[in-house]
Design a protein around this motif. Structure first.
Motif: not given
Length: 182
Positions: A91-116
């Motif tokens: 997993y990693s924390l990234s920033k796009a368009s002024g918002k922070e997101f977690y990009t999480i690679r799981t055993n069921k695919g990748t999920k991008v979720i708002d940090k909040d």
């Protein structure tokens, strides 16, 4: 049948609280009818104290109606929404368009979720297993609404899920040696 009607009406008119409006209006009309009936039959109006008591009773009934409907929906949501757990590869924390997101690679695919919307929890787990000591395990859990619900429930529960503060949890478990305590 009644639940279906309530769910459909709440989903159709979430912001206006149709039940509170119609309930309060119904009770206000009853109060007006009581005042008019008293005037017609006795030639005088109800006294102010009685009108105030009836008004307070009407307000309490409207709030009770709102409370009962919300309690029913939240209770159904709590019994229906299921926590789903995934094993996390990275997993990693990234920033796009002024918002922070977690990009999480799981055993069921990748999920991008708002940090909040994600609770991050770090825990130390005591173990005697020599193979696990010093390793870290990461899991991701989220609430899901089952797909097999009737449309009126699925739509309302999906909308309710959007308003849950943190419907997701990223958990890291660091395994440490279980030392005897004095």
């Amino acid at each position: 049948m009644m639940k279906k009607l309530i769910y459909t009406m709440v989903l159709a008119d979430k912001d206006n609280h149709i039940f509170a409006t119609t309930g309060t209006l119904f009770f206000a009309i009853q109060l007006i009818i009581a005042v008019i009936y008293t005037f017609i039959t006795s030639g005088s109006f109800l006294n102010i104290k009685l009108i105030a008591i009836l008004f307070v009773i009407n307000l309490l009934l409207a709030f009770l109606e709102i409370f009962a409907i919300r309690f029913m929906m939240i209770h159904d949501f709590d019994n229906t929404a299921e926590p789903v757990e995934y094993k996390v590869d990275s997993y990693s924390l990234s920033k796009a368009s002024g918002k922070e997101f977690y990009t999480i690679r799981t055993n069921k695919g990748t999920k991008v979720i708002d940090k909040d919307r994600v609770d991050v929890v770090h825990m130390e787990v005591f173990t005697d297993d020599q193979n696990k000591i010093g390793t870290t395990e990461v899991k991701y859990a989220e609430l899901k609404v089952p797909e097999n619900l009737p449309k009126y429930k699925f739509d309302l529960f999906t909308d309710m899920l959007k308003h849950v503060k943190n419907p997701s949890m990223l958990m890291t478990f660091k395994y440490v040696k279980n030392e005897a305590k004095d």
